[in-house]
Scaffold this motif. Structure first.
Motif, PDB file in Angstrom:
ATOM      1  N   ALA A 166       3.994  -4.264  13.741  1.00  0.00           N
ATOM      2  CA  ALA A 166       2.743  -4.698  13.112  1.00  0.00           C
ATOM      3  C   ALA A 166       1.827  -3.502  12.855  1.00  0.00           C
ATOM      4  N   ILE A 167       1.778  -2.560  13.798  1.00  0.00           N
ATOM      5  CA  ILE A 167       0.951  -1.366  13.617  1.00  0.00           C
ATOM      6  C   ILE A 167       1.498  -0.507  12.484  1.00  0.00           C
ATOM      7  N   ASP A 168       2.831  -0.344  12.446  1.00  0.00           N
ATOM      8  CA  ASP A 168       3.432   0.426  11.347  1.00  0.00           C
ATOM      9  C   ASP A 168       3.068  -0.182   9.994  1.00  0.00           C
ATOM     10  N   LEU A 169       3.194  -1.497   9.886  1.00  0.00           N
ATOM     11  CA  LEU A 169       2.885  -2.177   8.626  1.00  0.00           C
ATOM     12  C   LEU A 169       1.409  -2.055   8.289  1.00  0.00           C
ATOM     13  N   ALA A 170       0.547  -2.115   9.312  1.00  0.00           N
ATOM     14  CA  ALA A 170      -0.892  -1.995   9.081  1.00  0.00           C
ATOM     15  C   ALA A 170      -1.249  -0.592   8.605  1.00  0.00           C
ATOM     16  N   ILE A 171      -0.626   0.431   9.180  1.00  0.00           N
ATOM     17  CA  ILE A 171      -0.877   1.807   8.735  1.00  0.00           C
ATOM     18  C   ILE A 171      -0.466   1.982   7.284  1.00  0.00           C
ATOM     19  N   THR A 172       0.659   1.374   6.906  1.00  0.00           N
ATOM     20  CA  THR A 172       1.116   1.428   5.509  1.00  0.00           C
ATOM     21  C   THR A 172       0.086   0.782   4.586  1.00  0.00           C
ATOM     22  N   LYS A 173      -0.558  -0.245   5.068  1.00  0.00           N
ATOM     23  CA  LYS A 173      -1.544  -0.968   4.265  1.00  0.00           C
ATOM     24  C   LYS A 173      -2.834  -0.173   4.084  1.00  0.00           C
ATOM     25  N   MET A 174      -3.143   0.719   5.017  1.00  0.00           N
ATOM     26  CA  MET A 174      -4.357   1.528   4.927  1.00  0.00           C
ATOM     27  C   MET A 174      -4.230   2.541   3.785  1.00  0.00           C
ATOM     28  N   ASP A 175      -5.387   3.015   3.297  1.00  0.00           N
ATOM     29  CA  ASP A 175      -5.387   3.971   2.188  1.00  0.00           C
ATOM     30  C   ASP A 175      -4.939   5.356   2.608  1.00  0.00           C
ATOM     31  N   GLN A 176      -5.045   5.663   3.902  1.00  0.00           N
ATOM     32  CA  GLN A 176      -4.690   6.987   4.389  1.00  0.00           C
ATOM     33  C   GLN A 176      -4.054   6.874   5.765  1.00  0.00           C
TER      34      GLN A 176
END
Length: 639
Positions: A349-359
């Motif tokens: 979930a954290i990996d996917l959330a980081i991908t979703k962030m702009d940076q």
């Protein structure tokens, strides 16, 4: 003419399972078909996702390491040495290797052809049982006492029961299968198979199986022109039909399919062709029956692309827990598996959330689970408790960095909510600005909790001493641990308050040994197994481990085991506490599944006399461990 190499191979094999179950003449024949393989140090035998070899291997000399790649790191799972078997996966599964096999030193291996050895597997019960148990548990030698219970999956070893119960449980079959008569044309049958999207159809007469037609029959007998699509079913059907009963295990079904080289079994009411058709089992059913295998779930989690896929995995994990409870697998072993998969779900979930962030993250950070998740005791789908630490940054960058991590935490907690972990009603989550702090802020926070431990502060902070590193830079969490240990040194006031909190729930039995139940409210007349049973044991273990500066053991059962080793004079009490916790946790978990709830409240009227006795016996150690706390922290008058 004698073959001295084959004789040497046979002489070696006869001393190791499963070959010791074969006769010398059989071993000589097998050895004549085998090869000697030399591996230099660091030479690869096979890699993850390689296609299966036509041989399996026995280590003669040297050592071969089995490893997986996780988080871009090579993790050694096991080391195989003299007599150990490597690469039996092709016997049982038609997919690729799940691990890397690399020589850790110069090694000699005997390569035994799988196709040739299969007949000995099927003809010898001891050999087939050994290989089945090895495959089911991923254990190199299930009969080796030294390695008994070591199970290598994706990135963790488990007790072999956790996986074996999956493999030897009854397989689910497709009910009410589509059937046809022998006079139906091949074209009609093909149209039915396309309509219902099935790969086989049973040919019946008076509801008894007389044949079966599969996709394979259509490819080899119709597409090749051997028969016409206008011919009748009896021309191309395979017969006789192989039938089984409804309660066969996954292992039995898979072995039977392998022995006969078939992909479908007909299920009949008594397991014979002379009884009514009630279902069908396909190779797909065998595969899906193992979908709740811990290793499979871990693998799926790491490949999940969104929250919905993670939700499906967590649903399968729930089935795994229920099956384990039904098979009476020890709750401590179940907890280990569930904790690992829960952790991997959070990581993904954290990996996917980081991908979703702009940076990318603007600073090093660490995600920690707290409370029951931090203790790795969350078997039910209760709410989430977590926090985030980020590295110290300059004052000019602070607001931007913190806002980034708050947004990241929001994405993660929302995703976990979709998976099924409810948002914490008290907002003890990393998405709350109170629990998303720099390392220095967290140090100040713990300093305040420890050195100004007003009773309200203790109630607030106690679960923050049950934390588990999940993702990011572990050194940040280690820094917090050092701060905690420094602050609690000789801190009698802190331990007095924490001790008083640990004693707030006395053993939940009245003067006449009756259960203390809820007097009013929504759960009137029910027993609070969490508040009155589990929490006193959890609080006591936390306090005693902190006072002994035991780190790295946040799980309640593990804490009591550490205490037992550290204080032999109290070992019997601590061991009893660990056992009591296991019993109470099992009661809560079963109730949670039965009532689709958090399992906190038990309806005592629904418990058997034996269950009530088990419950009462589990409360005895609470009084003993609380007496240790009263004496050690001089709380007779404080409380």
């Amino acid at each position: 003419m004698k073959n001295p190499i084959a004789e040497r191979i046979a002489d070696f094999l006869r001393n190791h399972p499963p070959f010791m179950s074969l006769g010398l003449e059989e071993l000589i024949i097998i050895s004549n078909h085998s090869q000697v393989v030399y591996l230099e140090k660091n030479q690869v035998l096979f890699k993850f996702d390689d296609q299966p070899h036509s041989y399996f291997y026995v280590v003669r000399d040297g050592a071969v390491g089995l490893s997986i790649t996780a988080d871009e790191k090579e993790l050694l799972i096991d080391e195989c040495d003299e007599g150990d078997i490597i690469g039996i996966r092709p016997f049982f599964a038609k997919d690729n290797y799940l691990m890397n096999a690399v020589a850790r030193e110069e090694s000699l291996l005997y390569a035994i052809p799988i196709a040739f050895f299969e007949k000995y597997v099927f003809a010898n019960v001891a050999v087939s049982k050994f290989l089945l148990e090895s495959f089911a548990s991923n254990t190199r030698n299930p009969y080796n006492d030294e390695d008994k219970g070591k199970l290598a999956t994706e990135n963790i070893r488990y007790h072999n029961d956790e996986n074996v119960f999956q493999y030897f449980k009854p397989i689910k079959h497709t009910e009410n299968p589509i059937t046809a008569t022998k006079n139906a044309t091949v074209k009609e049958i093909a149209e039915v198979m396309v309509k219902y999207k099935i790969g086989s159809i049973i040919i019946e007469k008076n509801q008894l199986p007389i044949g079966i037609i599969t996709d394979k029959d259509l490819r080899y007998k119709i597409a090749t022109g051997i028969f016409s699509i206008d011919d009748t079913a009896d021309c191309i059907m395979s017969k006789p039909v192989i039938t089984v009963g409804a309660n066969n295990s996954v292992a039995e079904v898979q072995l039977q399919m392998m022995q006969l080289g078939i992909g479908h079994l007909c299920v009949t009411s008594d397991g014979t062709p002379q009884s009514k058709i009630i279902g069908i089992i396909s190779e797909h059913d065998v595969f899906t029956s193992q979908a709740n295998n811990p290793g499979v779930l871990l693998k799926q989690t790491k490949r999940a692309k969104n929250a919905e896929e993670l939700k499906s995995i967590r649903k399968n994990l729930t089935h795994l827990i229920q099956n384990a409870l039904n098979e009476n697998i020890p709750i401590a072993h179940i907890s280990k598996i569930v904790a690992e998969i829960n952790t991997v779900i959070t990581k993904r979930a954290i990996d996917l959330a980081i991908t979703k962030m702009d940076q990318k993250p603007p600073a090093d950070f660490a995600w920690i689970n707290i409370g029951s998740q931090g203790r790795k005791e969350q078997l039910l789908m209760t709410d989430q408790d977590n926090a985030l630490l980020f590295a110290d940054v300059s004052p000019d960058n602070y607001d931007g960095v913190k806002n980034y991590f708050l947004q990241l935490a929001f994405y993660v907690t929302e995703m976990l909510s979709t998976v099924g972990y409810e948002l914490c009603p008290a907002e003890m989550m990393a998405s709350n600005t109170l629990w998303c702090k720099s390392v220095t802020e967290w140090k100040r926070q713990y300093d305040s909790w420890i050195n100004n431990p007003g009773i309200e502060g203790i109630l607030m902070c106690s679960i923050f001493f049950d934390y588990d590193f999940v993702y990011g830079t572990k050194e940040l969490v280690d820094d917090i641990t050092i701060t905690i240990l420094k602050n609690i040194e000789n801190n009698q006031v802190f331990f007095a308050y924490l001790g008083a909190d640990a004693l707030k729930n006395l053993p939940p039995l009245g003067f006449f040994k009756n259960f203390i139940i809820e007097k009013d409210g929504e759960h009137k007349d029910n027993f609070d197994v969490k508040g009155r049973g589990l929490m006193p044991l959890i609080d006591a273990a936390r306090l005693l481990c902190l006072s002994n500066k035991i780190t790295g053991a946040n799980n309640t059962i593990l804490r009591y085991k550490e205490l037992s080793a550290l204080e032999p004079q109290n070992a019997a009490i601590y061991d009893a506490c660990a056992e009591a916790f296991s019993i109470l946790q099992k009661f809560r978990t079963k109730e949670g599944f039965a009532s689709n709830s958090g399992g906190r409240y038990l309806d005592l009227s629904k418990l058997s006399k034996l269950d009530k006795l088990k419950l009462k016996n589990a409360f005895n150690p609470i009084n003993d461990v609380q007496e240790i706390i009263r004496t050690r922290f001089q709380l007779t008058y404080f409380t």
